[in-house]
Design a protein around this motif. Structure first.
Motif, PDB file in Angstrom:
ATOM      1  N   ILE A 154       1.085  -1.535   0.319  1.00  0.00           N
ATOM      2  CA  ILE A 154      -0.119  -0.104  -0.046  1.00  0.00           C
ATOM      3  C   ILE A 154       0.577   1.241  -0.011  1.00  0.00           C
ATOM      4  O   ILE A 154       1.751   1.082   0.778  1.00  0.00           O
ATOM      5  CB  ILE A 154      -0.807   0.117   1.139  1.00  0.00           C
ATOM      6  CG1 ILE A 154      -1.916  -1.067   1.089  1.00  0.00           C
ATOM      7  CG2 ILE A 154      -2.032   1.101   1.457  1.00  0.00           C
ATOM      8  CD1 ILE A 154      -2.789  -1.745   2.682  1.00  0.00           C
ATOM      9  N   LEU A 155       0.380   2.379  -0.395  1.00  0.00           N
ATOM     10  CA  LEU A 155       1.869   3.198  -1.019  1.00  0.00           C
ATOM     11  C   LEU A 155       1.069   4.102   0.476  1.00  0.00           C
ATOM     12  O   LEU A 155      -0.824   4.880   0.807  1.00  0.00           O
ATOM     13  CB  LEU A 155       1.316   4.243  -2.262  1.00  0.00           C
ATOM     14  CG  LEU A 155       2.231   5.218  -2.730  1.00  0.00           C
ATOM     15  CD1 LEU A 155       3.040   5.278  -2.830  1.00  0.00           C
ATOM     16  CD2 LEU A 155       1.284   6.021  -3.885  1.00  0.00           C
ATOM     17  N   GLY A 156       1.895   4.801   0.772  1.00  0.00           N
ATOM     18  CA  GLY A 156       1.834   5.519   2.105  1.00  0.00           C
ATOM     19  C   GLY A 156       1.104   6.978   1.739  1.00  0.00           C
ATOM     20  O   GLY A 156       1.314   7.709  -0.186  1.00  0.00           O
ATOM     21  N   GLU A 157       0.784   7.841   2.922  1.00  0.00           N
ATOM     22  CA  GLU A 157       0.381   9.420   2.309  1.00  0.00           C
ATOM     23  C   GLU A 157       0.735   9.696   1.439  1.00  0.00           C
ATOM     24  O   GLU A 157       0.646  10.472   0.885  1.00  0.00           O
ATOM     25  CB  GLU A 157      -0.712   9.583   3.256  1.00  0.00           C
ATOM     26  CG  GLU A 157      -2.430   8.225   3.850  1.00  0.00           C
ATOM     27  CD  GLU A 157      -2.805   9.477   5.258  1.00  0.00           C
ATOM     28  OE1 GLU A 157      -2.351  10.501   5.121  1.00  0.00           O
ATOM     29  OE2 GLU A 157      -3.658   9.000   5.483  1.00  0.00           O
ATOM     30  N   SER A 158       2.285  10.358   1.997  1.00  0.00           N
ATOM     31  CA  SER A 158       3.305  10.746   2.070  1.00  0.00           C
ATOM     32  C   SER A 158       4.199  10.240   0.866  1.00  0.00           C
ATOM     33  O   SER A 158       5.613  11.046   0.582  1.00  0.00           O
ATOM     34  CB  SER A 158       4.103  11.094   3.479  1.00  0.00           C
ATOM     35  OG  SER A 158       4.910  10.029   3.734  1.00  0.00           O
ATOM     36  N   GLU A 159       4.190   9.641   0.334  1.00  0.00           N
ATOM     37  CA  GLU A 159       5.081   8.738  -0.261  1.00  0.00           C
ATOM     38  C   GLU A 159       4.764   8.657  -2.241  1.00  0.00           C
ATOM     39  O   GLU A 159       2.742   9.059  -1.789  1.00  0.00           O
ATOM     40  CB  GLU A 159       4.810   7.098  -0.082  1.00  0.00           C
ATOM     41  CG  GLU A 159       5.711   7.154   0.895  1.00  0.00           C
ATOM     42  CD  GLU A 159       5.330   5.428   1.118  1.00  0.00           C
ATOM     43  OE1 GLU A 159       6.690   4.655   1.894  1.00  0.00           O
ATOM     44  OE2 GLU A 159       4.723   4.658   0.925  1.00  0.00           O
ATOM     45  N   THR A 160       4.984   8.733  -3.014  1.00  0.00           N
ATOM     46  CA  THR A 160       4.273   8.642  -3.812  1.00  0.00           C
ATOM     47  C   THR A 160       5.477   7.913  -5.376  1.00  0.00           C
ATOM     48  O   THR A 160       6.258   7.830  -4.649  1.00  0.00           O
ATOM     49  CB  THR A 160       5.156   9.685  -5.269  1.00  0.00           C
ATOM     50  OG1 THR A 160       5.875  10.158  -4.825  1.00  0.00           O
ATOM     51  CG2 THR A 160       3.990  11.271  -4.464  1.00  0.00           C
ATOM     52  N   ILE A 161       4.776   7.722  -5.824  1.00  0.00           N
ATOM     53  CA  ILE A 161       5.237   6.787  -7.157  1.00  0.00           C
ATOM     54  C   ILE A 161       6.177   7.341  -7.902  1.00  0.00           C
ATOM     55  O   ILE A 161       5.464   8.076  -8.858  1.00  0.00           O
ATOM     56  CB  ILE A 161       4.412   5.580  -8.080  1.00  0.00           C
ATOM     57  CG1 ILE A 161       3.634   5.037  -6.868  1.00  0.00           C
ATOM     58  CG2 ILE A 161       5.068   4.682  -8.727  1.00  0.00           C
ATOM     59  CD1 ILE A 161       2.610   4.046  -7.311  1.00  0.00           C
ATOM     60  N   ASP A 162       7.134   7.161  -8.437  1.00  0.00           N
ATOM     61  CA  ASP A 162       8.265   8.071  -9.070  1.00  0.00           C
ATOM     62  C   ASP A 162       8.096   7.610 -10.381  1.00  0.00           C
ATOM     63  O   ASP A 162       8.782   6.251 -10.858  1.00  0.00           O
ATOM     64  CB  ASP A 162       9.936   8.266  -7.899  1.00  0.00           C
ATOM     65  CG  ASP A 162       9.830   8.687  -6.865  1.00  0.00           C
ATOM     66  OD1 ASP A 162       8.550   9.123  -6.577  1.00  0.00           O
ATOM     67  OD2 ASP A 162      10.826   8.260  -6.299  1.00  0.00           O
ATOM     68  N   LEU A 163       8.717   7.612 -11.462  1.00  0.00           N
ATOM     69  CA  LEU A 163       8.153   7.562 -12.549  1.00  0.00           C
ATOM     70  C   LEU A 163       9.681   7.858 -13.438  1.00  0.00           C
ATOM     71  O   LEU A 163       9.713   9.212 -13.495  1.00  0.00           O
ATOM     72  CB  LEU A 163       7.138   8.104 -13.296  1.00  0.00           C
ATOM     73  CG  LEU A 163       6.098   7.104 -13.436  1.00  0.00           C
ATOM     74  CD1 LEU A 163       5.175   8.625 -13.666  1.00  0.00           C
ATOM     75  CD2 LEU A 163       5.665   5.861 -12.490  1.00  0.00           C
ATOM     76  N   TYR A 164      10.758   7.546 -13.855  1.00  0.00           N
ATOM     77  CA  TYR A 164      12.183   7.795 -14.092  1.00  0.00           C
ATOM     78  C   TYR A 164      11.718   7.589 -15.858  1.00  0.00           C
ATOM     79  O   TYR A 164      11.299   6.449 -16.334  1.00  0.00           O
ATOM     80  CB  TYR A 164      13.587   7.170 -13.877  1.00  0.00           C
ATOM     81  CG  TYR A 164      13.388   7.437 -11.895  1.00  0.00           C
ATOM     82  CD1 TYR A 164      14.221   7.814 -11.835  1.00  0.00           C
ATOM     83  CD2 TYR A 164      12.634   6.923 -11.143  1.00  0.00           C
ATOM     84  CE1 TYR A 164      14.222   8.884 -10.704  1.00  0.00           C
ATOM     85  CE2 TYR A 164      12.769   7.536  -9.949  1.00  0.00           C
ATOM     86  CZ  TYR A 164      13.487   8.087  -9.503  1.00  0.00           C
ATOM     87  OH  TYR A 164      14.073   8.182  -8.494  1.00  0.00           O
ATOM     88  N   TYR A 165      12.450   9.001 -16.240  1.00  0.00           N
ATOM     89  CA  TYR A 165      11.985   8.753 -17.521  1.00  0.00           C
ATOM     90  C   TYR A 165      13.484   9.577 -18.218  1.00  0.00           C
ATOM     91  O   TYR A 165      14.312  10.339 -17.718  1.00  0.00           O
ATOM     92  CB  TYR A 165      11.447  10.248 -18.381  1.00  0.00           C
ATOM     93  CG  TYR A 165      10.006   9.248 -18.217  1.00  0.00           C
ATOM     94  CD1 TYR A 165       9.152   9.418 -19.477  1.00  0.00           C
ATOM     95  CD2 TYR A 165       9.366   9.556 -16.637  1.00  0.00           C
ATOM     96  CE1 TYR A 165       7.780   8.765 -19.087  1.00  0.00           C
ATOM     97  CE2 TYR A 165       7.875   9.161 -17.330  1.00  0.00           C
ATOM     98  CZ  TYR A 165       6.980   8.934 -18.187  1.00  0.00           C
ATOM     99  OH  TYR A 165       5.929   8.493 -17.842  1.00  0.00           O
ATOM    100  N   VAL A 166      14.561   8.939 -19.462  1.00  0.00           N
ATOM    101  CA  VAL A 166      15.520   9.348 -19.656  1.00  0.00           C
ATOM    102  C   VAL A 166      15.253   9.644 -20.707  1.00  0.00           C
ATOM    103  O   VAL A 166      13.611   9.430 -21.862  1.00  0.00           O
ATOM    104  CB  VAL A 166      16.616   8.308 -19.722  1.00  0.00           C
ATOM    105  CG1 VAL A 166      16.946   7.283 -18.328  1.00  0.00           C
ATOM    106  CG2 VAL A 166      15.555   6.711 -20.663  1.00  0.00           C
ATOM    107  N   SER A 167      16.658  10.336 -21.829  1.00  0.00           N
ATOM    108  CA  SER A 167      16.045  10.795 -23.153  1.00  0.00           C
ATOM    109  C   SER A 167      16.607  10.339 -24.034  1.00  0.00           C
ATOM    110  O   SER A 167      18.378   9.603 -23.880  1.00  0.00           O
ATOM    111  CB  SER A 167      17.324  12.540 -23.506  1.00  0.00           C
ATOM    112  OG  SER A 167      16.934  13.324 -22.449  1.00  0.00           O
ATOM    113  N   LYS A 168      16.200   9.668 -24.931  1.00  0.00           N
ATOM    114  CA  LYS A 168      17.122   9.213 -25.718  1.00  0.00           C
ATOM    115  C   LYS A 168      16.774   9.231 -27.357  1.00  0.00           C
ATOM    116  O   LYS A 168      15.735  10.073 -27.692  1.00  0.00           O
ATOM    117  CB  LYS A 168      15.914   8.087 -26.345  1.00  0.00           C
ATOM    118  CG  LYS A 168      16.379   6.358 -24.641  1.00  0.00           C
ATOM    119  CD  LYS A 168      15.222   5.055 -25.181  1.00  0.00           C
ATOM    120  CE  LYS A 168      15.852   4.105 -24.473  1.00  0.00           C
ATOM    121  NZ  LYS A 168      15.011   3.148 -24.757  1.00  0.00           N
TER     122      LYS A 168
END
Length: 437
Positions: free
Chosen positions: A121-135
């Motif tokens: 379960i994702l906590g209230e103060s947490e986020t799911i971090d989405l990492y993008y890279v330049s190609k």
């Protein structure tokens, strides 16, 4: 009904503070601490709030997505930012990789999943971090030649590798990365086809690769000048870096240097373009020769032109003439070996997946640690025994033994070490082999 009740109890427990932030929904779940799918109630295949995500662009923290993100595998549902030259790489929660996200039916609960499938379960103060890279896109322009492999996108700062080969013998590749000619930086990938491997380092922008070909006007013959490259011998011809016309012939001489009144040395290994060619046997006489063919098609003839002799004029060396004909590639002589005629030697030429190895050396009369190009003096009675361990992930080892450049047909089987060695050696090594005379 039971699933709905479970979700209600879970929500109540979180409100009362009975479960810590990001605690398990129920049960022990898996290695990441997440609960199994069936313990989380039904998962809604709808959207996860955009506020639950943080986007990182080339490692730099940004904001949240503009729109909510559909539940499911993040590799499929993460926002498409390719229009900004950004490509989804991976997702994390608190520095740990996650692979999916969703919500519980009629509950304001966001979950995420590990690679094992365990959910947390994702906590209230947490986020799911989405990492993008330049190609950056790679455009290939090919004329005459053939591009055989290569990516169409390359990550910023990474290296691009690609392969190409000419359309026929006598053709050379002309390769450019942008305006830079990289034709001479390629390495041979396929000797029989002329296929070459090229690398462009540290890509920072869109890239254009141009591949053409031109008729070769010459090829180069060269040999290794490092001390010890030709054990107990040397190349005597002064034609290093000589040019050869396409389809032409090159000749050079190589001789033993360790001969004496009591000891004779004969050529038993010569490596051309990484390929070990056939050499004359120990008992051959002056004028004897053998022929073999390189993977690229050239014919190699090795002739014993002067045999060692104690008659006047005394000559303790065996001299060989090597002729390579029908040349359509650059030639490099990397190494060779002369062995004493009154003894057999075993030389380790390649070790893959072997953590360590020892073998019996009859000269030292003990087991000696082995490495590539290590020369063992072979016993005159039963051959050599070798003991080794395999690196993790390797199994079913294979052995190839060459005699004068030819694969030996002698039967050589890996044995269970407990059958051929002492208890002490059994504790040290997992495998063993006996190389016969």
């Amino acid at each position: 009904m039971k699933r709905r009740l479970l979700a209600m109890v879970l929500s109540l427990a979180m409100l009362m503070g009975l479960l810590p932030t990001a605690a398990l929904a129920a049960g022990s779940g898996g290695p990441s601490g997440g609960a199994p799918y069936q313990d989380l109630g039904q998962r809604e295949e709808g959207a996860v709030s955009a506020a639950k995500f943080t986007i990182y662009k080339d490692g730099v923290k940004g904001g949240s997505p503009k729109d909510n993100v559909s539940a499911g595998q993040l590799s499929e549902t993460a926002p498409d930012l390719t229009g900004k030259n950004l490509y989804f790489d991976h997702a994390e929660v608190n520095g740990k990789r996650v692979y999916e996200a969703g919500t519980l039916t009629e509950q304001d609960i966001t979950y995420y999943g590990s690679i094992s499938g365990a959910l947390s379960i994702l906590g209230e103060s947490e986020t799911i971090d989405l990492y993008y890279v330049s190609k950056y896109p790679v455009t290939y322009h090919v004329t005459g030649a053939e591009k055989t492999a290569g990516d169409d996108l390359v990550k910023k700062g990474d290296s691009l590798t690609f392969r190409a080969m000419p359309s026929a013998k006598g053709q050379r590749l002309v390769v450019k990365a942008g305006d830079t000619d990289i034709s001479n930086t390629g390495t041979v990938f396929g000797q029989d086809t002329g296929e070459m491997l090229f690398t462009v380092d540290n890509v920072q922008n869109e890239l254009t690769i141009t591949i053409t070909e031109t008729a070769a006007t010459s090829y180069t013959f060269s040999y290794n000048t490092t001390d010890g490259a030709f054990r107990n011998g040397r190349i005597t011809s002064d034609n290093n870096n000589q040019s050869i016309t396409p389809g032409g012939t090159i000749t050079f001489r190589i001789e033993s240097t360790a001969g004496s009144l009591l000891n004779r040395y004969t050529l038993n290994m010569l490596v051309i373009n990484g390929h070990e060619v056939q050499t004359p046997g120990t008992e051959t006489g002056e004028g004897a020769y053998v022929e073999s063919t390189l993977p690229s098609g050239e014919t190699v003839r090795i002739t014993l032109v002067q045999e060692d002799t104690t008659a006047a004029p005394i000559h303790y060396q065996n001299d060989y003439e090597v002729t390579i004909s029908n040349v359509y590639t650059d030639l490099y002589i990397s190494e060779g070996n002369f062995k004493r005629t009154d003894r057999n030697e075993v030389i380790i030429k390649e070790l893959s997946g072997i953590g360590n190895i020892v073998g019996w050396d009859d000269g030292a009369e003990e087991y000696v640690p082995g490495s590539v190009n290590h020369v063992y003096l072979q016993t005159g009675r039963t051959g050599n025994e070798f003991y080794f361990n395999l690196k993790p992930g390797y199994e079913k080892p294979q052995l190839t033994v060459k005699v004068n450049g030819q694969v030996s047909e002698a039967e050589m089987n890996f044995e269970r070490i407990s059958e051929i060695c002492t208890t002490e050696r059994t504790e040290l090594y997992a495998g063993a082999i006996s190389v016969p005379l």
